[in-house]
Design a protein around this motif. Structure first.
Motif, PDB file in Angstrom:
ATOM      1  N   GLU A   1      -5.845  -4.633   6.237  1.00 55.02           N
ATOM      2  CA  GLU A   1      -6.374  -5.931   6.674  1.00 55.02           C
ATOM      3  C   GLU A   1      -7.501  -6.428   5.753  1.00 55.02           C
ATOM      4  OE1 GLU A   1      -7.461  -5.526  10.788  1.00 55.02           O
ATOM      5  OE2 GLU A   1      -5.380  -5.316  11.447  1.00 55.02           O
ATOM      6  N   GLY A   2      -8.158  -5.489   5.067  1.00 54.58           N
ATOM      7  CA  GLY A   2      -9.244  -5.871   4.168  1.00 54.58           C
ATOM      8  C   GLY A   2      -8.831  -5.957   2.716  1.00 54.58           C
ATOM      9  N   GLU A   3      -7.532  -6.066   2.474  1.00 53.29           N
ATOM     10  CA  GLU A   3      -7.002  -6.051   1.098  1.00 53.29           C
ATOM     11  C   GLU A   3      -7.645  -7.111   0.201  1.00 53.29           C
ATOM     12  OE1 GLU A   3      -2.624  -5.971  -1.129  1.00 53.29           O
ATOM     13  OE2 GLU A   3      -2.790  -6.584   0.962  1.00 53.29           O
ATOM     14  N   SER A   4      -8.004  -8.256   0.779  1.00 53.13           N
ATOM     15  CA  SER A   4      -8.552  -9.361  -0.035  1.00 53.13           C
ATOM     16  C   SER A   4      -9.906  -9.014  -0.654  1.00 53.13           C
ATOM     17  CB  SER A   4      -8.682 -10.623   0.818  1.00 53.13           C
ATOM     18  OG  SER A   4      -9.572 -10.396   1.901  1.00 53.13           O
ATOM     19  N   VAL A   5     -10.629  -8.037  -0.092  1.00 54.19           N
ATOM     20  CA  VAL A   5     -11.937  -7.683  -0.665  1.00 54.19           C
ATOM     21  C   VAL A   5     -11.908  -6.360  -1.434  1.00 54.19           C
ATOM     22  CG1 VAL A   5     -13.223  -8.966   1.082  1.00 54.19           C
ATOM     23  CG2 VAL A   5     -12.778  -6.538   1.452  1.00 54.19           C
ATOM     24  N   LEU A   6     -10.800  -5.634  -1.342  1.00 56.04           N
ATOM     25  CA  LEU A   6     -10.735  -4.310  -1.983  1.00 56.04           C
ATOM     26  C   LEU A   6     -10.821  -4.374  -3.501  1.00 56.04           C
ATOM     27  CD1 LEU A   6      -8.094  -2.158  -0.056  1.00 56.04           C
ATOM     28  CD2 LEU A   6     -10.578  -2.029   0.033  1.00 56.04           C
ATOM     29  N   GLY A   7     -10.318  -5.443  -4.081  1.00 60.62           N
ATOM     30  CA  GLY A   7     -10.283  -5.573  -5.538  1.00 60.62           C
ATOM     31  C   GLY A   7     -11.653  -5.534  -6.191  1.00 60.62           C
ATOM     32  N   GLY A   8     -12.701  -5.830  -5.431  1.00 64.51           N
ATOM     33  CA  GLY A   8     -14.048  -5.826  -5.994  1.00 64.51           C
ATOM     34  C   GLY A   8     -14.679  -4.451  -6.071  1.00 64.51           C
ATOM     35  N   PHE A   9     -14.037  -3.452  -5.475  1.00 62.98           N
ATOM     36  CA  PHE A   9     -14.614  -2.102  -5.460  1.00 62.98           C
ATOM     37  C   PHE A   9     -14.168  -1.271  -6.660  1.00 62.98           C
ATOM     38  CE2 PHE A   9     -14.944  -3.189  -0.921  1.00 62.98           C
ATOM     39  CZ  PHE A   9     -16.266  -2.830  -0.688  1.00 62.98           C
ATOM     40  N   GLN A  10     -15.097  -0.472  -7.163  1.00 62.13           N
ATOM     41  CA  GLN A  10     -14.789   0.455  -8.263  1.00 62.13           C
ATOM     42  C   GLN A  10     -14.198   1.759  -7.737  1.00 62.13           C
ATOM     43  OE1 GLN A  10     -18.432   1.147 -10.405  1.00 62.13           O
ATOM     44  NE2 GLN A  10     -18.890  -1.032 -10.600  1.00 62.13           N
ATOM     45  N   GLU A  11     -14.550   2.108  -6.493  1.00 61.32           N
ATOM     46  CA  GLU A  11     -14.090   3.387  -5.938  1.00 61.32           C
ATOM     47  C   GLU A  11     -14.071   3.331  -4.413  1.00 61.32           C
ATOM     48  OE1 GLU A  11     -16.923   6.228  -7.445  1.00 61.32           O
ATOM     49  OE2 GLU A  11     -18.542   5.525  -6.130  1.00 61.32           O
ATOM     50  N   LEU A  12     -13.178   4.124  -3.855  1.00 66.01           N
ATOM     51  CA  LEU A  12     -13.105   4.322  -2.408  1.00 66.01           C
ATOM     52  C   LEU A  12     -13.396   5.792  -2.134  1.00 66.01           C
ATOM     53  CD1 LEU A  12      -9.673   2.542  -1.618  1.00 66.01           C
ATOM     54  CD2 LEU A  12     -11.931   1.476  -1.879  1.00 66.01           C
ATOM     55  N   ILE A  13     -14.311   6.063  -1.218  1.00 64.76           N
ATOM     56  CA  ILE A  13     -14.589   7.431  -0.772  1.00 64.76           C
ATOM     57  C   ILE A  13     -14.066   7.516   0.661  1.00 64.76           C
ATOM     58  CG2 ILE A  13     -16.297   9.262  -0.527  1.00 64.76           C
ATOM     59  CD1 ILE A  13     -16.283   8.065  -3.359  1.00 64.76           C
ATOM     60  N   LEU A  14     -13.074   8.354   0.886  1.00 65.07           N
ATOM     61  CA  LEU A  14     -12.327   8.336   2.135  1.00 65.07           C
ATOM     62  C   LEU A  14     -12.267   9.720   2.767  1.00 65.07           C
ATOM     63  CD1 LEU A  14      -9.490   6.268   0.485  1.00 65.07           C
ATOM     64  CD2 LEU A  14     -11.166   5.323   2.098  1.00 65.07           C
ATOM     65  N   GLN A  15     -12.428   9.766   4.095  1.00 67.49           N
ATOM     66  CA  GLN A  15     -12.358  11.051   4.795  1.00 67.49           C
ATOM     67  C   GLN A  15     -11.582  10.844   6.096  1.00 67.49           C
ATOM     68  OE1 GLN A  15     -14.989  12.502   7.598  1.00 67.49           O
ATOM     69  NE2 GLN A  15     -13.102  13.676   7.820  1.00 67.49           N
ATOM     70  N   PRO A  16     -10.244  10.862   5.991  1.00 71.59           N
ATOM     71  CA  PRO A  16      -9.428  10.700   7.194  1.00 71.59           C
ATOM     72  C   PRO A  16      -9.432  11.970   8.044  1.00 71.59           C
ATOM     73  CG  PRO A  16      -8.028  11.060   5.268  1.00 71.59           C
ATOM     74  CD  PRO A  16      -9.437  10.997   4.773  1.00 71.59           C
ATOM     75  N   GLN A  17      -9.404  11.778   9.365  1.00 68.92           N
ATOM     76  CA  GLN A  17      -9.440  12.919  10.289  1.00 68.92           C
ATOM     77  C   GLN A  17      -8.043  13.363  10.723  1.00 68.92           C
ATOM     78  OE1 GLN A  17     -12.504  14.144  10.471  1.00 68.92           O
ATOM     79  NE2 GLN A  17     -13.636  13.187  12.134  1.00 68.92           N
ATOM     80  N   SER A  18      -7.039  12.541  10.467  1.00 67.88           N
ATOM     81  CA  SER A  18      -5.680  12.874  10.919  1.00 67.88           C
ATOM     82  C   SER A  18      -4.661  12.233   9.983  1.00 67.88           C
ATOM     83  CB  SER A  18      -5.458  12.363  12.351  1.00 67.88           C
ATOM     84  OG  SER A  18      -5.557  10.938  12.381  1.00 67.88           O
ATOM     85  N   ASP A  19      -3.402  12.674  10.095  1.00 69.21           N
ATOM     86  CA  ASP A  19      -2.294  12.106   9.310  1.00 69.21           C
ATOM     87  C   ASP A  19      -2.629  12.038   7.815  1.00 69.21           C
ATOM     88  OD1 ASP A  19      -0.284  11.002  11.501  1.00 69.21           O
ATOM     89  OD2 ASP A  19      -2.300  10.486  12.161  1.00 69.21           O
ATOM     90  N   ILE A  20      -3.248  13.100   7.315  1.00 74.15           N
ATOM     91  CA  ILE A  20      -3.752  13.086   5.930  1.00 74.15           C
ATOM     92  C   ILE A  20      -2.638  12.984   4.888  1.00 74.15           C
ATOM     93  CG2 ILE A  20      -5.178  14.335   4.231  1.00 74.15           C
ATOM     94  CD1 ILE A  20      -6.797  15.412   6.622  1.00 74.15           C
TER      95      ILE A  20
END
Length: 234
Positions: free
Chosen positions: A104-123
């Motif tokens: 849903e936030g795809e329109s703003v993702l392009g401005g980021f240099q990196e994503l730091i992600l820590q999913p708790q399930s369905d990894i």
């Protein structure tokens, strides 16, 4: 201030000097820690719930960082404009919820240099989703804290066509964790193997079609664990 092992591992992945956006900031510990330690110049801390956001505001004020860390009530990335951050952190949520936030936030993702992600399930599914969305996982870490295993990853913009495909076991357990022989992953794999073998022993004498189906599922899980252990142990 001191962070938990999980948050420390996430903090270590953030590139120094980047502006941080923390989605689902809870108490705001991460941005406070990073600003206090002069790793980032400032941050936007966002949460969908007023309670956690209020606690984050109190915590930020306690350390005199109101001028450095802005708080916003936001469902995912809805309250963010393009280009407002360099590093996006989403941690401590289920994989499907994180997928929804990123989609849903795809329109703003392009401005980021990196994503730091820590999913708790369905990894495993989340790893596939990230790559299909055009982000390449370039760093992974894993910690064991209070009896729970946590996996975190750093992803940067990539070219889907040039990404090396994952094997099923690499998708399940993390290619980089396996190749680096991460000690916590070794603990995890051995524990998961032991659990599968215990379940299979209990199911051996169980009658019926349902038991047979469950045995087949556990055998497949066991096969993936053994394949990952083989690569891990070299």
């Amino acid at each position: 201030m001191q962070l938990s092992l999980r948050l420390s591992a996430i903090a270590d992945m953030v590139t120094e000097g980047n502006r941080l956006v923390d989605v689902g900031c809870d108490h705001g510990y991460l941005p406070v820690y990073l600003v206090l330690n002069h790793k980032i110049p400032g941050a936007i801390a966002m949460d969908v719930r007023k309670g956690p956001l209020s606690r984050a505001q109190e915590h930020i004020a306690q350390y005199g960082l109101t001028g450095y860390i802005e708080t916003r009530l936001s469902d995912g990335l809805a309250a963010l404009a393009p280009g407002e951050g360099d590093t996006l952190v989403i941690a401590g949520m289920g994989g499907p919820l994180m997928e929804r936030i990123l989609t849903e936030g795809e329109s703003v993702l392009g401005g980021f240099q990196e994503l730091i992600l820590q999913p708790q399930s369905d990894i495993p599914h989340f790893r596939r989703f990230i790559r299909e969305a055009g982000w390449e996982i370039v760093c992974e870490d894993m910690v064991l804290e209070d009896g729970k295993f946590y996996t975190m990853m750093r992803a940067v913009p990539g070219n889907k066509e040039e990404m090396e495909p994952y094997t099923k076991e690499q998708e399940q357990f993390g290619r980089l964790l396996v190749r680096q022989r991460h000690p916590v992953l070794g603990q995890y794999l051995k524990r998961e193997l032991r659990l599968r073998e215990e379940i299979l022993k209990k199911l051996e004498s169980a009658p019926g079609e349902a038991a047979g189906k469950r045995i087949a599922e556990i055998e497949e899980e066991r096969r993936l664990i053994l394949a990952a252990l083989k690569e891990y142990e070299g």
